[in-house]
Design a protein around this motif. Structure first.
Motif, mmCIF file in Angstrom:
data_model
loop_
_atom_site.group_PDB
_atom_site.id
_atom_site.type_symbol
_atom_site.label_atom_id
_atom_site.label_comp_id
_atom_site.label_asym_id
_atom_site.label_seq_id
_atom_site.Cartn_x
_atom_site.Cartn_y
_atom_site.Cartn_z
ATOM 1 N N ILE A 52 0.870 -1.176 0.000
ATOM 2 C CA ILE A 52 0.000 0.000 0.000
ATOM 3 C C ILE A 52 0.903 1.222 0.000
ATOM 4 N N LEU A 53 0.736 2.057 -1.027
ATOM 5 C CA LEU A 53 1.609 3.214 -1.196
ATOM 6 C C LEU A 53 0.838 4.461 -0.779
ATOM 7 N N VAL A 54 1.330 5.095 0.302
ATOM 8 C CA VAL A 54 0.649 6.254 0.880
ATOM 9 C C VAL A 54 1.428 7.519 0.560
ATOM 10 N N GLY A 55 0.735 8.541 0.095
ATOM 11 C CA GLY A 55 1.371 9.843 -0.106
ATOM 12 C C GLY A 55 0.644 10.917 0.679
ATOM 13 N N HIS A 56 1.421 11.705 1.411
ATOM 14 C CA HIS A 56 0.841 12.809 2.191
ATOM 15 C C HIS A 56 1.188 14.130 1.513
ATOM 16 N N SER A 57 0.157 14.924 1.200
ATOM 17 C CA SER A 57 0.350 16.300 0.730
ATOM 18 C C SER A 57 1.180 16.298 -0.547
ATOM 19 N N PHE A 58 2.325 16.969 -0.565
ATOM 20 C CA PHE A 58 3.266 16.888 -1.692
ATOM 21 C C PHE A 58 3.540 15.437 -2.088
ATOM 22 N N GLY A 59 3.586 14.535 -1.121
ATOM 23 C CA GLY A 59 3.878 13.129 -1.405
ATOM 24 C C GLY A 59 2.927 12.520 -2.419
ATOM 25 N N GLY A 60 1.736 13.102 -2.564
ATOM 26 C CA GLY A 60 0.798 12.612 -3.576
ATOM 27 C C GLY A 60 1.345 12.733 -4.982
ATOM 28 N N THR A 61 2.163 13.770 -5.215
ATOM 29 C CA THR A 61 2.737 13.949 -6.555
ATOM 30 C C THR A 61 3.837 12.930 -6.813
ATOM 31 N N ILE A 62 4.467 12.464 -5.729
ATOM 32 C CA ILE A 62 5.508 11.438 -5.866
ATOM 33 C C ILE A 62 4.868 10.072 -6.113
ATOM 34 N N VAL A 63 3.874 9.714 -5.317
ATOM 35 C CA VAL A 63 3.309 8.360 -5.445
ATOM 36 C C VAL A 63 2.592 8.192 -6.778
ATOM 37 N N SER A 64 2.050 9.267 -7.346
ATOM 38 C CA SER A 64 1.400 9.159 -8.656
ATOM 39 C C SER A 64 2.407 8.729 -9.721
ATOM 40 N N LYS A 65 3.619 9.312 -9.657
ATOM 41 C CA LYS A 65 4.661 8.948 -10.631
ATOM 42 C C LYS A 65 5.282 7.591 -10.309
ATOM 43 N N VAL A 66 5.434 7.287 -9.033
ATOM 44 C CA VAL A 66 5.955 5.968 -8.661
ATOM 45 C C VAL A 66 4.998 4.887 -9.172
ATOM 46 N N ALA A 67 3.708 5.175 -9.099
ATOM 47 C CA ALA A 67 2.714 4.213 -9.570
ATOM 48 C C ALA A 67 2.846 3.966 -11.069
ATOM 49 N N GLU A 68 3.230 4.995 -11.812
ATOM 50 C CA GLU A 68 3.462 4.802 -13.250
ATOM 51 C C GLU A 68 4.646 3.868 -13.491
ATOM 52 N N ALA A 69 5.649 3.962 -12.626
ATOM 53 C CA ALA A 69 6.888 3.207 -12.830
ATOM 54 C C ALA A 69 6.751 1.743 -12.418
ATOM 55 N N VAL A 70 6.057 1.501 -11.309
ATOM 56 C CA VAL A 70 5.983 0.120 -10.788
ATOM 57 C C VAL A 70 4.540 -0.250 -10.430
ATOM 58 N N PRO A 71 3.613 -0.134 -11.394
ATOM 59 C CA PRO A 71 2.194 -0.336 -11.048
ATOM 60 C C PRO A 71 1.899 -1.734 -10.519
ATOM 61 N N ASP A 72 2.639 -2.731 -10.997
ATOM 62 C CA ASP A 72 2.296 -4.101 -10.624
ATOM 63 C C ASP A 72 2.746 -4.459 -9.213
ATOM 64 N N ARG A 73 3.557 -3.609 -8.627
ATOM 65 C CA ARG A 73 3.976 -3.859 -7.246
ATOM 66 C C ARG A 73 2.976 -3.280 -6.229
ATOM 67 N N ILE A 74 2.062 -2.448 -6.711
ATOM 68 C CA ILE A 74 1.226 -1.666 -5.792
ATOM 69 C C ILE A 74 -0.144 -2.309 -5.603
ATOM 70 N N ARG A 75 -0.491 -2.527 -4.354
ATOM 71 C CA ARG A 75 -1.776 -3.129 -4.004
ATOM 72 C C ARG A 75 -2.881 -2.067 -4.026
ATOM 73 N N ARG A 76 -2.564 -0.915 -3.484
ATOM 74 C CA ARG A 76 -3.509 0.204 -3.473
ATOM 75 C C ARG A 76 -2.736 1.485 -3.171
ATOM 76 N N LEU A 77 -3.239 2.579 -3.751
ATOM 77 C CA LEU A 77 -2.722 3.908 -3.445
ATOM 78 C C LEU A 77 -3.606 4.567 -2.400
ATOM 79 N N VAL A 78 -2.973 5.223 -1.437
ATOM 80 C CA VAL A 78 -3.725 6.029 -0.472
ATOM 81 C C VAL A 78 -3.183 7.452 -0.515
ATOM 82 N N PHE A 79 -4.047 8.385 -0.861
ATOM 83 C CA PHE A 79 -3.697 9.807 -0.813
ATOM 84 C C PHE A 79 -4.242 10.369 0.491
ATOM 85 N N TRP A 80 -3.332 10.812 1.365
ATOM 86 C CA TRP A 80 -3.760 11.422 2.626
ATOM 87 C C TRP A 80 -3.611 12.940 2.491
#
Lengths: 244, 244, 244
Positions: C71-99
């Motif tokens: 589960i990939l969690v991004g807080h605030s600015f971190g949301g912009t990071i996890v969105s791009k990380v998800a593009e790079a390794v989508p198959d590793r991610i179970r769910r995205l959480v934007f806090w």
């Protein structure tokens, strides 16, 4: 336990300073000093008292008692009083707290900032320059979180409001300068079930809170009149809103 | 402990009256009388049943049992039923409670008042005049506050909904007259994490609640299906919404 | 007790991975595995690091440690990071959480999606390519639910943020395809007193959450920095947001 503060609490329309008693008791139990004056025109139900007279009565109270370094809280209509009091004695005020209170645009009245059905209610329902809140509005929109007995007992304790308090335009140029320059700090306490201003376009928050610049937002559950249903929690949230 | 009331609870789409069981149990434990009829077309999954038939089935139920002076609660789709039932038997109803329920504009259908992606979902996903809610929508948007097992067990208990219930236009002229004249009192219970209608432009509250005139707003935490996750708190809030 | 998950937590601006410590401790106590990397450019306060470099540093961290099914969690600015990380390794991610996190429109920067007074604050207040958050903004708008000492201690623990992280445009075409096709599931955790984005037009929710398609919404009381005031509750809500 926070450090002790001095609070001056300004009531809303149809209320007097006496309604703060359970909140004041809770604050005093935690070591705070509390003043609860009544705005001129309310206790005596005098329709000849203007909004400016109401403001003067509170400024005079503060100066007479030489209250310094205090947190000035305004509830509902009381927001229009504390904004003007802040213009008169800015250096005495530590922080302003608007609790579901009007933050008028300069030159506007409470009626100007209220939804059409409230303006019509005031125009159609005032008598001899005084306006009493209809029971149904009180019960459904103001004290929606109380049982019937609590709502009725509270209703019986209300006083009429001089229509001038709702219709007088309030000039707030200096107030907004004090806010913009950071000389006055402000917080907004929003009760999430407060529908005295209906949720949506006319809601208290963020409509009024957004006019206060860098403003601290504090929220709690409850209606516009949580003073009757949860005064202890209200006192705690006033400290959260008012503290440094 | 409030005084005892009589409740008639009308379920949402994909539900039957049986889903109210834990809520009804909690209300009965506090001394209230509770009826939980199933709207025609649901238990039997009959696509030939119209919205008007559904309304008639509830009116008949109330008349047959001669239920008087009751609080009529509608959940979600059930809001469209209670609005029409109120037109048929207004003098039997003490108060209406809409719990995250549709308050349709007169002449509109549920589909008309739903966001585009729901309209497309119903058009593309119905079969033989019946529509089953997709699991993913249920889990993410309806029962977002449950764990996976609770969400899945609840999903398995659902029934299909006749598409007519979502597409039939509902004429509500008399309902709005009853509201405007104060002959019908209404409350709106809003669960703050209910995203079955997405927050924003299409939100339940204040979109639908603002159509109910002088309406009492009550809120609680929870999803559209807090009936599965917190039925006891839900029952308590129904009393807050429904009481005098 | 939910089943054990693996969490990767990505901090906001002015934070490092170390700030997650009390949240991570709470998650680990419930049996979850937790990673709290620091985005490149933060701990070392390096203005030459671009947003893309920050993304690469997290992708590299995940690949190096071969973290799977998390589960990939991004807080605030971190949301912009996890969105791009998800593009790079989508198959590793179970769910995205934007806090309370940014979900940028493709091609936009954080500054583009912030209200004018924040854009001006960054332009006027950055030094040597780094930007430190002013104390007053932190205390009133970010950590509005803390007492003064907690707010100050937290402020002293912050680092400067490379301006590039706030100004770089982020291309997210693939991210939105992954969302639209359901290959990525997303949740949005919203703290109801979070005014780091002011309530109203620029609010976190539903402005950003509505871009995530069929998104699970979870809410809790608290400010943007509830990580300092209630990390245990925050950990519990992350599980609610992240679980199946």
């Amino acid at each position: 336990m926070s450090k002790p503060y001095t609070f001056v609490l300004i009531h809303g329309a149809w209320h007097t300073g006496d309604h703060w008693a359970p909140v004041a008791e809770s604050l005093r139990a935690d070591g705070h000093r509390v003043y609860t004056p009544t705005v001129a025109g309310f206790r005596e139900s005098d329709p000849s008292v203007s909004h400016a007279d109401g403001v003067d009565s509170i400024v005079q109270y503060i100066v007479d008692k030489d209250i310094q370094d205090f947190i000035l809280v305004g509830h509902s209509f009381g927001g229009t009083i504390v904004s003007k009091v802040a213009e008169a004695v800015p250096d005495r005020i530590r922080r302003l707290v608007f609790w579901n209170a009007f933050v008028l645009e300069s030159g506007k009245s409470i009626n100007d900032e209220s939804p059409p059905h409230y303006r019509e209610m005031v125009q159609g329902g005032s008598s001899g320059g005084m306006f009493e809140l209809p029971w149904e509005v009180w019960r459904e929109a103001f004290l929606n979180d109380a049982d019937h007995e609590t709502a009725w007992r509270a209703y019986e304790s209300l006083c009429a409001t001089p229509v001038s308090m709702l219709e007088d335009k309030v000039e707030l140029t200096k107030f907004y300068e004090l806010i913009a320059t950071g000389r006055l700090k402000a917080s907004y306490l929003n009760c999430t079930e407060d529908t005295a201003m209906p949720h949506g376009e006319y809601a208290w928050h963020p409509r009024f809170s957004s006019r206060l610049g860098l403003c601290r937002i504090v929220q709690m559950p409850g209606s516009h009149e949580v003073i009757f249903t949860n005064p202890t929690a209200l006192a705690g949230k006033m400290v959260e809103a008012g503290r440094d």
